[in-house]
Enzyme design. Sequence first.
Site, mmCIF file in Angstrom:
data_model
loop_
_atom_site.group_PDB
_atom_site.id
_atom_site.type_symbol
_atom_site.label_atom_id
_atom_site.label_comp_id
_atom_site.label_asym_id
_atom_site.label_seq_id
_atom_site.Cartn_x
_atom_site.Cartn_y
_atom_site.Cartn_z
ATOM 1 N N ASP A 47 0.817 -1.220 0.000
ATOM 2 C CA ASP A 47 0.000 0.000 0.000
ATOM 3 C C ASP A 47 0.853 1.273 0.000
ATOM 4 O O ASP A 47 0.793 2.086 0.927
ATOM 5 C CB ASP A 47 -0.949 0.012 1.202
ATOM 6 C CG ASP A 47 -1.823 -1.226 1.269
ATOM 7 O OD1 ASP A 47 -2.261 -1.683 0.200
ATOM 8 O OD2 ASP A 47 -2.060 -1.741 2.375
ATOM 9 N N GLU A 221 -12.971 -0.796 -7.014
ATOM 10 C CA GLU A 221 -12.885 -1.751 -5.909
ATOM 11 C C GLU A 221 -12.478 -1.073 -4.611
ATOM 12 O O GLU A 221 -13.186 -1.127 -3.622
ATOM 13 C CB GLU A 221 -11.878 -2.860 -6.245
ATOM 14 C CG GLU A 221 -11.819 -3.977 -5.222
ATOM 15 C CD GLU A 221 -13.012 -4.907 -5.288
ATOM 16 O OE1 GLU A 221 -13.390 -5.469 -4.245
ATOM 17 O OE2 GLU A 221 -13.572 -5.071 -6.381
#
Length: 471
Positions: A47, A221
């Site tokens: 991330d 998403e």
Amino acid sequence: MKPASPPLLGLRRSAAWLVSLLMACTLLPATAAQADNPIVQHIYTADPAPLVHNSRVYLYTGHDEDGSTYFTMKEWRVWSSADMVNWTDHGSPLNVATFSWAKADAWAGQVIARNGKFYWYVPVTAKSTNSMAIGVAVSDSPTGPFRDAIGRPLVGNGEIDPTVFVDDDGQAYLYWGNPNLWYVRLNADMISYSGSATKIPLTTAGFGTRNGNANRPTLYEEGPWVYKRNGLYYNVFAAECCSEFIAYSTAPGPTGPWTYRGTIMPRQGGSFTNHAGVIDFNGGSYFFYHNGALPGGGGFTRSVAVEKFSYNSNGTIPTINMTSSGAPQIGTLNPYGRQEAETIAWGSGIETEPASEGGMDVGYIENGDYIKVKGAAFGAGATSFAARVASAAGGGTLEVRLDSPTGTRVGACTVPGTGGWQNWQTVSCPVTGATGTHDLYLRFTGGSGYLFNVNWWQFQAGSGLAAAPAA
């Protein structure tokens, strides 16, 4: 990596969703890493959230625990680089325990600079609701330490993945969401907001068409990354689990209307999730993402990587594929300035840890481990090398080599036992043949077990051995 076996944390989503992820993972085996991508090798990272500040890129990541079979994440980490290839490990200035109201899940966040401070927006599981909420931490430094800014969630509706953007007029926006996409208008203090959370319409025109899912008709998403470039607003996001690819939409304003523009990074890389961060730095554009490319890597043991790219003339983003080479180096590294040992382009076998003299050190070194530092500019030639070392064992040898772990050995410093892993001593040795620009390899040799730690190193040109100051 020298793996541990951490306990599992709570489930991220439904059991059915997890099963689909595991099935996808089996279809995407990890590939062997080469060259300089992924950019961190001694822990698993995920991330990526890059920030440009004072001529450096600061990279904020999550940390997948070794051996994870779920999204087992307890802390966030910080790295920085001036040249996009040699990354300094700044350790973990923020973890779940920083938020007294949180109990788990150090998932994808982002840092933004404003008001002379640095604000880190992160999703965690709140104790009171047992669901995801967005917290905000603050620091006076991009490397921390960070503290909880408000002592409670900033906003919470069970959804994840915050991204923050400050527009040219000074208005700041916080976006987040899975399965929806939300935003609030942050106040100038960056720790409160005006109005209520607004849901962005997820239309197929705005976010593409997902096939075969009536409950979720668009490709969006999770993991939004919103920014502005040349008057155009971009929303880069993880698309259509599972496995995910990276897509993007653009808009004339910060809240839309959004128009779907297509795929940036296709499905690839041995991880069923992906998460993007995009910056411009030193005249180039860079795309950060994660994959499962390291040994032992996969959907729950991910690694951050980066590619350099150029926008098309009309502002669209080209297709970007994962590579093992990564971004090219900007300039060279100065070996005659004191360099932290944890500034690394590629490492094999090593770990890092907090050092008693400040910052981090490279530790858990065993025979044959090494560090690569890319593009060291020796010029007319170095004559000596110094390193700050510590050993609770018998020490070993710190070999200075060029261009590969088995390349030309230009120096070798004997490291003695110092009576403790944090009892630091400076050692020096002569150097011969280090001229021009080379990749520098510091290779560690000795007996069995852990040998020694290294805090920093420095070359010297001219006569005499290096006389680097004690830290």
